[in-house]
Scaffold this motif. Structure first.
Motif, PDB file in Angstrom:
ATOM      1  N   ILE A   1      -2.020  -2.118  -9.189  1.00  0.00           N
ATOM      2  CA  ILE A   1      -1.208  -1.365 -10.160  1.00  0.00           C
ATOM      3  C   ILE A   1      -2.093  -0.798 -11.273  1.00  0.00           C
ATOM      4  N   LEU A   2      -3.059  -1.593 -11.728  1.00  0.00           N
ATOM      5  CA  LEU A   2      -3.997  -1.107 -12.745  1.00  0.00           C
ATOM      6  C   LEU A   2      -4.809   0.063 -12.193  1.00  0.00           C
ATOM      7  N   GLY A   3      -5.257  -0.049 -10.938  1.00  0.00           N
ATOM      8  CA  GLY A   3      -5.990   1.042 -10.308  1.00  0.00           C
ATOM      9  C   GLY A   3      -5.146   2.297 -10.210  1.00  0.00           C
ATOM     10  N   LEU A   4      -3.864   2.116  -9.919  1.00  0.00           N
ATOM     11  CA  LEU A   4      -2.915   3.232  -9.849  1.00  0.00           C
ATOM     12  C   LEU A   4      -2.868   3.971 -11.192  1.00  0.00           C
ATOM     13  N   ILE A   5      -2.683   3.192 -12.255  1.00  0.00           N
ATOM     14  CA  ILE A   5      -2.566   3.787 -13.588  1.00  0.00           C
ATOM     15  C   ILE A   5      -3.862   4.494 -13.985  1.00  0.00           C
ATOM     16  N   LEU A   6      -4.995   3.831 -13.728  1.00  0.00           N
ATOM     17  CA  LEU A   6      -6.285   4.415 -14.113  1.00  0.00           C
ATOM     18  C   LEU A   6      -6.584   5.681 -13.316  1.00  0.00           C
ATOM     19  N   THR A   7      -6.214   5.695 -12.036  1.00  0.00           N
ATOM     20  CA  THR A   7      -6.443   6.880 -11.204  1.00  0.00           C
ATOM     21  C   THR A   7      -5.677   8.083 -11.745  1.00  0.00           C
TER      22      THR A   7
ATOM     23  N   ILE B   1       0.811  -1.221   0.000  1.00  0.00           N
ATOM     24  CA  ILE B   1       0.000   0.000   0.000  1.00  0.00           C
ATOM     25  C   ILE B   1       0.848   1.277   0.000  1.00  0.00           C
ATOM     26  N   PRO B   2       1.925   1.363   0.829  1.00  0.00           N
ATOM     27  CA  PRO B   2       2.731   2.596   0.800  1.00  0.00           C
ATOM     28  C   PRO B   2       3.301   2.900  -0.569  1.00  0.00           C
ATOM     29  N   PHE B   3       3.702   1.864  -1.314  1.00  0.00           N
ATOM     30  CA  PHE B   3       4.311   2.096  -2.620  1.00  0.00           C
ATOM     31  C   PHE B   3       3.269   2.497  -3.660  1.00  0.00           C
ATOM     32  N   VAL B   4       2.085   1.932  -3.565  1.00  0.00           N
ATOM     33  CA  VAL B   4       1.002   2.299  -4.490  1.00  0.00           C
ATOM     34  C   VAL B   4       0.597   3.760  -4.276  1.00  0.00           C
ATOM     35  N   LEU B   5       0.369   4.136  -3.012  1.00  0.00           N
ATOM     36  CA  LEU B   5      -0.048   5.513  -2.715  1.00  0.00           C
ATOM     37  C   LEU B   5       1.060   6.516  -3.049  1.00  0.00           C
ATOM     38  N   THR B   6       2.314   6.132  -2.759  1.00  0.00           N
ATOM     39  CA  THR B   6       3.439   7.020  -3.074  1.00  0.00           C
ATOM     40  C   THR B   6       3.560   7.223  -4.577  1.00  0.00           C
ATOM     41  N   MET B   7       3.340   6.153  -5.339  1.00  0.00           N
ATOM     42  CA  MET B   7       3.430   6.248  -6.800  1.00  0.00           C
ATOM     43  C   MET B   7       2.344   7.174  -7.344  1.00  0.00           C
ATOM     44  N   ILE B   8       1.119   7.046  -6.828  1.00  0.00           N
ATOM     45  CA  ILE B   8       0.035   7.939  -7.277  1.00  0.00           C
ATOM     46  C   ILE B   8       0.366   9.382  -6.915  1.00  0.00           C
ATOM     47  N   ASN B   9       0.823   9.588  -5.678  1.00  0.00           N
ATOM     48  CA  ASN B   9       1.162  10.942  -5.237  1.00  0.00           C
ATOM     49  C   ASN B   9       2.252  11.558  -6.108  1.00  0.00           C
ATOM     50  N   CYS B  10       3.321  10.812  -6.344  1.00  0.00           N
ATOM     51  CA  CYS B  10       4.440  11.351  -7.130  1.00  0.00           C
ATOM     52  C   CYS B  10       3.994  11.692  -8.551  1.00  0.00           C
ATOM     53  N   THR B  11       3.179  10.828  -9.149  1.00  0.00           N
ATOM     54  CA  THR B  11       2.721  11.066 -10.521  1.00  0.00           C
ATOM     55  C   THR B  11       1.859  12.328 -10.596  1.00  0.00           C
TER      56      THR B  11
ATOM     57  N   ASN C   1      -5.220  19.648  -6.085  1.00  0.00           N
ATOM     58  CA  ASN C   1      -6.153  19.384  -4.987  1.00  0.00           C
ATOM     59  C   ASN C   1      -6.303  17.886  -4.727  1.00  0.00           C
ATOM     60  N   ILE C   2      -6.370  17.101  -5.783  1.00  0.00           N
ATOM     61  CA  ILE C   2      -6.474  15.650  -5.621  1.00  0.00           C
ATOM     62  C   ILE C   2      -5.150  15.086  -5.111  1.00  0.00           C
ATOM     63  N   ALA C   3      -4.036  15.677  -5.556  1.00  0.00           N
ATOM     64  CA  ALA C   3      -2.720  15.224  -5.092  1.00  0.00           C
ATOM     65  C   ALA C   3      -2.578  15.387  -3.579  1.00  0.00           C
ATOM     66  N   VAL C   4      -3.258  16.388  -3.015  1.00  0.00           N
ATOM     67  CA  VAL C   4      -3.227  16.589  -1.566  1.00  0.00           C
ATOM     68  C   VAL C   4      -3.682  15.327  -0.845  1.00  0.00           C
ATOM     69  N   ILE C   5      -4.758  14.718  -1.339  1.00  0.00           N
ATOM     70  CA  ILE C   5      -5.314  13.523  -0.699  1.00  0.00           C
ATOM     71  C   ILE C   5      -4.297  12.390  -0.707  1.00  0.00           C
ATOM     72  N   PHE C   6      -3.665  12.166  -1.846  1.00  0.00           N
ATOM     73  CA  PHE C   6      -2.720  11.054  -1.956  1.00  0.00           C
ATOM     74  C   PHE C   6      -1.394  11.362  -1.266  1.00  0.00           C
TER      75      PHE C   6
END
Length: 244
Positions: free
Chosen positions: A109-115, A53-63, A142-147
């Protein structure tokens, strides 16, 4: 606190130094899993109780931060989040290889990409239907704040395991301290620059990291064996007192 007409703070030497310190803290944060998580996973050929989970959320945040920071010409935050994307791609690849439930991690990972694609797509639709570029970019921020908050709070996902096993093996203190340092410095940077997208989530990150430090301090010397022995000793004591 914006120090030039462009509004990016590039004319302020104090902000420059805070930004460089924050950059280094994030290098530490993104690389911290290598020794205490990634290498043990590779050595044992299993992810065990470690969570992805930390890596998935971090990846979304960084992107999302890359999508937000580049149009704002905030190169400190842009560059460090590109590094975060590269390292977390590597960490997720390791978790994919050694995870027994490949369907689950593939879905994440698919959810990460789609998000990330959906957020950027909404931004582009906004711009195509009358919103300014900056309005679309601000929506991404604003959405990046959440992640971003999720990234700092992600290690909390291991607290259930920590409490149940009375072991901090799944709560590496180096990662927790990295979160604390990075969130403090980026929170300071965000407030100095006047950007709440950077400031608010990192202030919350400080609080979440402090909670994790407290949990780690509480359970750092406990082990499952010690917990069982204490339970047995306590039960025996109660039984003796009952018989008495």
């Amino acid at each position: 606190h914006k120090c030039n007409p462009n509004g990016d703070g590039s004319g302020d030497p104090t902000l420059w130094w805070i930004g460089k310190a924050a950059d280094l803290s994030c290098v530490y944060l993104f690389a911290a899993p290598l020794l205490q998580v990634i290498l043990p996973v590779i050595k044992n050929k299993t992810t065990g109780d470690f969570t992805d989970i930390p890596f998935v959320l971090t990846m979304i945040n960084c992107t999302l931060q890359v999508f937000y920071q580049f149009p704002n010409r905030n190169m400190d935050a842009f560059e460090i989040n590109v590094l975060g994307m590269v390292l977390n791609t590597t960490w997720l690849a390791v978790f994919f290889i050694y995870n027994d439930n490949k369907k689950m991690i593939s879905a994440k990972i698919l959810g990460l990409i789609l998000t990330c694609a959906a957020v950027e797509g909404i931004s582009m639709i906004m711009q195509a239907t009358g919103s300014t570029e900056m309005q679309g970019v601000q929506m991404v921020g604003n959405i990046a704040v959440i992640f971003n908050i999720g990234m700092y709070g992600a290690p909390l996902a291991a607290l259930g395991t920590v409490i149940a096993t009375r072991s901090v093996d799944t709560l590496p203190i180096t990662i927790v301290l990295a979160c604390l340092l990075a969130s403090f410095l980026w929170g300071l940077y965000g407030k100095w620059l006047g950007d709440y997208v950077i400031g608010i989530p990192n202030d919350i990150g400080v609080i979440l990291a402090v909670v994790q430090v407290i949990i780690w301090l509480k359970y750092r010397n406990a082990t499952p064996v010690e917990a069982r022995d204490k339970l047995l000793d306590g039960g025996a004591k109660v039984a003796d007192e009952t018989q008495a």
